[in-house]
Design an enzyme around this catalytic site. Sequence first.
Site, PDB file in Angstrom:
ATOM      1  N   GLY A  26      18.218 -12.168 -20.070  1.00 25.46           N
ATOM      2  CA  GLY A  26      17.220 -12.001 -19.025  1.00 25.46           C
ATOM      3  C   GLY A  26      17.636 -12.580 -17.683  1.00 25.46           C
ATOM      4  O   GLY A  26      16.778 -12.952 -16.886  1.00 25.46           O
ATOM      5  N   THR A  27      18.936 -12.626 -17.407  1.00 29.84           N
ATOM      6  CA  THR A  27      19.332 -13.172 -16.098  1.00 29.84           C
ATOM      7  C   THR A  27      18.930 -12.224 -14.971  1.00 29.84           C
ATOM      8  O   THR A  27      18.630 -12.675 -13.862  1.00 29.84           O
ATOM      9  CB  THR A  27      20.853 -13.445 -16.029  1.00 29.84           C
ATOM     10  N   ASN A  28      18.923 -10.920 -15.235  1.00 28.39           N
ATOM     11  CA  ASN A  28      18.448  -9.994 -14.201  1.00 28.39           C
ATOM     12  C   ASN A  28      16.934 -10.119 -14.011  1.00 28.39           C
ATOM     13  O   ASN A  28      16.445  -9.997 -12.893  1.00 28.39           O
ATOM     14  CB  ASN A  28      18.833  -8.556 -14.546  1.00 28.39           C
ATOM     15  N   MET A 102      18.439  -2.675 -24.313  1.00 31.00           N
ATOM     16  CA  MET A 102      19.527  -2.019 -25.016  1.00 31.00           C
ATOM     17  C   MET A 102      19.092  -0.810 -25.832  1.00 31.00           C
ATOM     18  O   MET A 102      19.886  -0.280 -26.615  1.00 31.00           O
ATOM     19  CB  MET A 102      20.232  -3.022 -25.941  1.00 31.00           C
ATOM     20  N   HIS A 121      23.372  -1.118 -14.815  1.00 35.10           N
ATOM     21  CA  HIS A 121      24.426  -0.877 -15.804  1.00 35.10           C
ATOM     22  C   HIS A 121      25.736  -1.469 -15.282  1.00 35.10           C
ATOM     23  O   HIS A 121      26.087  -1.252 -14.120  1.00 35.10           O
ATOM     24  CB  HIS A 121      24.567   0.632 -16.040  1.00 35.10           C
TER      25      HIS A 121
END
Lengths: 207, 207
Positions: A26-28, A102, A121
Amino acid sequence: MTGGEGGGPERYGGPLPIAVLASGQGTNLQALLDTVHGREARIVAVASDRPAAPALRRAGDAGVPTATFVRADFPDRAARDEAMAGWLTDRGARAVVLAGYMALLTPGFLARFPAGVLNVHPSLLPAFPGLRAVEQAVEHGVKVFGVTVHFVDEGVDTGPIVAQRAVELPDATDPAAVLAALRPLEHSLLPDAVRRLAAGALRPPRR
Amino acid sequence: MTGGEGGGPERYGGPLPIAVLASGQGTNLQALLDTVHGREARIVAVASDRPAAPALRRAGDAGVPTATFVRADFPDRAARDEAMAGWLTDRGARAVVLAGYMALLTPGFLARFPAGVLNVHPSLLPAFPGLRAVEQAVEHGVKVFGVTVHFVDEGVDTGPIVAQRAVELPDATDPAAVLAALRPLEHSLLPDAVRRLAAGALRPPRR
């Protein structure tokens, strides 16, 4: 009076309510929470297909409602996606951002969010779609890597490209190192794309 | 004494003798003439499949022997390539650089130059191989463009990648403008690759 000069029921004012789907760290998601959340957009819900996804804790820490929709709990993908879309729209989400999600989404899910579903992506699409994109690129011997934000359609990373950024890594042999170099690009490119979506500057594909 | 400390018959000293194949304007040939020619490499021959290619005049102006091998003058591609390879090796060429050469080369031709056959292609391979690469990329809506130098094999732009460089053009709609932006990248990347080839720093694919 907040929200500007108002308008009819078709008009939306204020930050764009978005949902985020994530399967992993969850870094984005964190980048979105740290940048556009509460400004140009409001993250109203975070859903995952994996109960253990650390992304869910990041959402919880930020006070964002979370839910998990595990494939095995539903008769098929369409039913899972239908339940997920219902929960997200109940939270008010009008657009969806895939931040390391995913699983493929069904056409029925996509149709529920005409304002757009964005994905980030870790390759310069159309090169290296699908899983293990960075590994594919390293194995191919490319010298330029990059990230793509695109609208999601029914294919695997095939929808219209919104934004791309590249980095030249002529000596890359370690996928983990490449991924680490791509992370900062993702963390600026995805919030930029969400800002443009919220500003009405992006046209999602018709369905 | 020129050429350094000499060596046995298997040892090569001095600039690498290369041939250049070109079908068009020859701006990449000019870049090679202006940079590596007479330094790390020596362009000993320039051949074309098109008698009218302006590249031939650039070669002539630089005092480099030229010849044209038109497909229609030979029974088949293999015969044309055999004649061309013979002429190039008679000039002393050990490696070949394709600088805007628009015809496929036969395996028999490639086998005559074990030191390597390099090509420069106006896309970030493996994306957009073949003809009209920039047009393909613009039509696809990519935001990052680039150029690739690769070893030539029997496929269409499929050989091992040697070098790549990218440029972000998020608003590109005009292929001619993109091509103009890519030219300077080609003109530095291709001479760099030839320098590395001459220095023995590149390993051509075995055949």
